[in-house]
Design a protein around this motif. Structure first.
Motif, PDB file in Angstrom:
ATOM      1  N   LEU A 110       9.181   5.264   3.385  1.00 60.13           N
ATOM      2  CA  LEU A 110       8.067   4.690   2.636  1.00 60.13           C
ATOM      3  C   LEU A 110       6.808   5.317   3.221  1.00 60.13           C
ATOM      4  N   SER A 111       5.953   5.880   2.359  1.00 60.90           N
ATOM      5  CA  SER A 111       4.728   6.503   2.856  1.00 60.90           C
ATOM      6  C   SER A 111       3.525   5.951   2.111  1.00 60.90           C
ATOM      7  N   CYS A 112       2.378   6.036   2.777  1.00 61.02           N
ATOM      8  CA  CYS A 112       1.114   5.623   2.174  1.00 61.02           C
ATOM      9  C   CYS A 112       0.235   6.866   2.061  1.00 61.02           C
ATOM     10  N   VAL A 113      -0.292   7.123   0.859  1.00 67.45           N
ATOM     11  CA  VAL A 113      -1.139   8.282   0.586  1.00 67.45           C
ATOM     12  C   VAL A 113      -2.470   7.793   0.048  1.00 67.45           C
ATOM     13  N   LYS A 114      -3.560   8.385   0.536  1.00 73.06           N
ATOM     14  CA  LYS A 114      -4.886   8.006   0.038  1.00 73.06           C
ATOM     15  C   LYS A 114      -5.445   9.137  -0.815  1.00 73.06           C
ATOM     16  N   LYS A 115      -5.831   8.815  -2.054  1.00 73.42           N
ATOM     17  CA  LYS A 115      -6.471   9.766  -2.971  1.00 73.42           C
ATOM     18  C   LYS A 115      -7.780   9.157  -3.429  1.00 73.42           C
ATOM     19  N   LEU A 142      14.952  -2.210   3.862  1.00 76.26           N
ATOM     20  CA  LEU A 142      13.903  -2.935   3.150  1.00 76.26           C
ATOM     21  C   LEU A 142      12.575  -2.789   3.880  1.00 76.26           C
ATOM     22  N   PHE A 143      11.495  -2.614   3.100  1.00 74.50           N
ATOM     23  CA  PHE A 143      10.148  -2.555   3.667  1.00 74.50           C
ATOM     24  C   PHE A 143       9.362  -3.772   3.189  1.00 74.50           C
ATOM     25  N   TYR A 144       8.571  -4.370   4.108  1.00 79.90           N
ATOM     26  CA  TYR A 144       7.816  -5.585   3.802  1.00 79.90           C
ATOM     27  C   TYR A 144       6.340  -5.414   4.115  1.00 79.90           C
ATOM     28  N   ASN A 145       5.503  -6.031   3.284  1.00 78.04           N
ATOM     29  CA  ASN A 145       4.097  -6.254   3.610  1.00 78.04           C
ATOM     30  C   ASN A 145       4.060  -7.536   4.440  1.00 78.04           C
ATOM     31  N   VAL A 146       3.902  -7.397   5.754  1.00 77.26           N
ATOM     32  CA  VAL A 146       4.019  -8.550   6.645  1.00 77.26           C
ATOM     33  C   VAL A 146       2.912  -9.558   6.394  1.00 77.26           C
ATOM     34  N   GLN A 168       4.484   5.554  -1.787  1.00 70.18           N
ATOM     35  CA  GLN A 168       5.470   6.460  -2.344  1.00 70.18           C
ATOM     36  C   GLN A 168       6.743   6.382  -1.503  1.00 70.18           C
ATOM     37  N   THR A 169       7.872   6.706  -2.111  1.00 71.83           N
ATOM     38  CA  THR A 169       9.134   6.684  -1.385  1.00 71.83           C
ATOM     39  C   THR A 169       9.825   8.035  -1.485  1.00 71.83           C
ATOM     40  N   TYR A 170      10.618   8.307  -0.488  1.00 66.87           N
ATOM     41  CA  TYR A 170      11.464   9.493  -0.481  1.00 66.87           C
ATOM     42  C   TYR A 170      12.866   9.059  -0.028  1.00 66.87           C
ATOM     43  N   TRP A 207       0.385   7.459   6.321  1.00 66.15           N
ATOM     44  CA  TRP A 207       1.478   7.313   7.268  1.00 66.15           C
ATOM     45  C   TRP A 207       2.811   7.351   6.532  1.00 66.15           C
ATOM     46  N   ALA A 208       3.863   7.418   7.316  1.00 66.19           N
ATOM     47  CA  ALA A 208       5.222   7.332   6.759  1.00 66.19           C
ATOM     48  C   ALA A 208       6.119   6.638   7.779  1.00 66.19           C
ATOM     49  N   LEU A 209       7.032   5.808   7.265  1.00 62.47           N
ATOM     50  CA  LEU A 209       7.986   5.066   8.099  1.00 62.47           C
ATOM     51  C   LEU A 209       9.348   5.114   7.434  1.00 62.47           C
TER      52      LEU A 209
END
Length: 459
Positions: free
Chosen positions: A361-366, A402-406, A373-375, A343-345
């Motif tokens: 802020l994005s989440c990538v699964k490998k 700011l991004f948080y892990n809630v 990752q950020t852009y 996802w990306a937000l």
């Protein structure tokens, strides 16, 4: 005629309050025989308790008298005898349509009816009470309400006096300031501990990287030297040498790509919730890649979104935009990403740095690992476990994103400073989808939705 006028005058004197000089309202009579409006006597006794306002005599029984019902009825009758009041009373007691006297009271419609009115079809199924009986019933209700109001009045006066006493008691301003000073001190101690922990983790990471570099150098030298050996000698220890080389290579993701640190600030999410906003997605921004639900809260990746997973790191994100735009103030929203693996937000807004309009802020699964990752910047960290909910905090005036892990109440990444020149629009991307998996939902959480560790463990 003069005698009649004298009788009227005497009657008026008998039903007139000696304090306000108006006709009695709820008359009370004290021991000395003088009568007053109940409210007038109450005000008089608040200044000069238990003293008659006319003769100054002090009654033996010091108790507030009850309403003199006989005098109250006499007052009502006398007022009705006034020619002007009599005419008004006649008009008030007549049906304006039929010019007939009101005889009954409709309990459902709460209105008086004449003999012709209550025969109408709309009143036949209603509860009808004789007018005199209904009036008496409501007088009793009034007395009951007045009794409760008097009690409330006395209680309120008592609490007001207590409040005044409290003002003269402890210095609450000083006590509250002292509590906040204590809280600031505790937070400062916590900050020092976190900074020390951060320094230790940085030292540990540098040490691990130095060791990893040394191990790579050693295996490179050994492999280079072995490559020049005769065939028999090269093949003699080939299994051990290849195993060591592969072992060093397998450690790359753990050593080179750092794991995202978690620093928990439980009170921070509570503070951010004060800026919580109700975000909805603009349905017009949906496409063949991403669709938006009717409630404008959820998004789903569609089958048309095809990804070349031989170059997954170059996957293109397809976005939908919020219905709202922010041009001032502080705002906070949360997004449930439990069901989506990637996802990306973030936000969309042109800034003074014109080449950048997306901050993500994005989440990538490998394989079996997740990476944040950020852009446009260069965050690339491993995550121990998938993060179920992401909080996004935007302060327009100071340019903070700011991004948080809630779940862990832990910050993930901060963009700062961003110099906004136009309104900021939140953006969302529920993909790209992983091959062979069902496309699931990304959901914008409601304003009243909260997540804690115990709740998540039950999901």
């Amino acid at each position: 005629m003069a005698a009649d006028w004298e009788i009227v005058q005497n009657l008026q004197n008998e039903i007139t309050c000696g304090i306000c000089r108006n006709y009695f309202s709820q008359p009370v009579t004290i021991d000395c025989g003088h009568s007053f409006c109940r409210e007038c006597l109450s005000r008089s006794w608040s200044i000069r308790p238990f003293s008659c306002p006319e003769c100054r005599q002090v009654p033996q029984i010091r108790q507030f008298p009850k309403i003199n019902s006989n005098l109250e009825k006499l007052t009502d009758i006398s007022l009705q005898l006034s020619p002007l009041n009599l005419q008004r009373a006649i008009e008030r007691n007549q049906c304006p349509i039929h010019k007939k006297a009101f005889k009954v009271f409709c309990e459902e419609d709460q209105t008086s009816l004449c003999v012709l009115c209550f025969q109408m079809p709309e009143h036949r199924a209603h509860t009808l009470t004789p007018a005199e009986e209904a009036a008496q019933n409501y007088r009793e209700k009034f007395r009951e309400i007045l009794s409760h109001l008097e009690k409330d009045f006395e209680e309120a006066k008592k609490y007001l006096s207590q409040e005044k006493e409290m003002e003269e008691g402890p210095d609450w301003n000083e006590m509250i300031m002292a509590e906040y000073c204590k809280l600031h001190s505790l937070l400062l101690d916590e900050e020092v501990q976190y900074l020390e922990r951060l320094k230790e983790e940085q030292r540990t990471r540098k040490f691990r990287l130095s060791q990893h570099i040394g191990t790579i150098q050693e295996i490179m030298i050994e492999i280079q030297e072995s490559s020049y050996n005769p065939n028999a000698e090269l093949l003699k220890d080939i299994r051990e040498l290849l195993g060591r080389g592969e072992s060093v290579l397998s450690q790359r993701s753990n050593v080179i790509i750092p794991e995202l640190r978690e620093y928990s600030f439980p009170a921070m999410i509570d503070c951010l919730n004060k800026f919580r906003v109700d975000i909805r997605v603009d349905p017009k921004s949906s496409s063949s890649y991403v669709t938006v639900s009717e409630d404008q809260k959820t998004m789903r990746a569609e089958e048309g979104w095809q990804v070349d997973y031989s170059h997954a790191e170059d996957s293109t994100h397809h976005y939908v935009f919020a219905d709202q735009a922010f041009s001032s103030g502080s705002h906070y929203w949360e997004v449930d990403v439990t069901q989506v693996s990637q996802w990306a937000l973030g936000i969309y807004s042109p800034t003074l740095r014109k080449e950048n309009s997306l901050f993500l802020l994005s989440c990538v699964k490998k394989e079996n690992n997740y990476y944040f990752q950020t852009y446009p910047e260069s965050l690339n960290h491993q995550v121990k476990d998938p993060v179920p909910r992401i909080g996004v905090y935007l302060d327009y005036s100071t340019g903070i994103l700011l991004f948080y892990n809630v779940l862990q109440s832990s910050p993930i990444y901060r963009f700062y400073p961003l110099l906004f020149i136009k309104p900021v629009i939140p953006v969302f991307s529920p993909g790209p989808p992983l091959p062979g998996t069902k496309a699931n939902l990304m959901t914008i959480c409601s304003v009243n939705s909260h997540l804690c560790a115990c709740c998540y463990s039950c999901l």
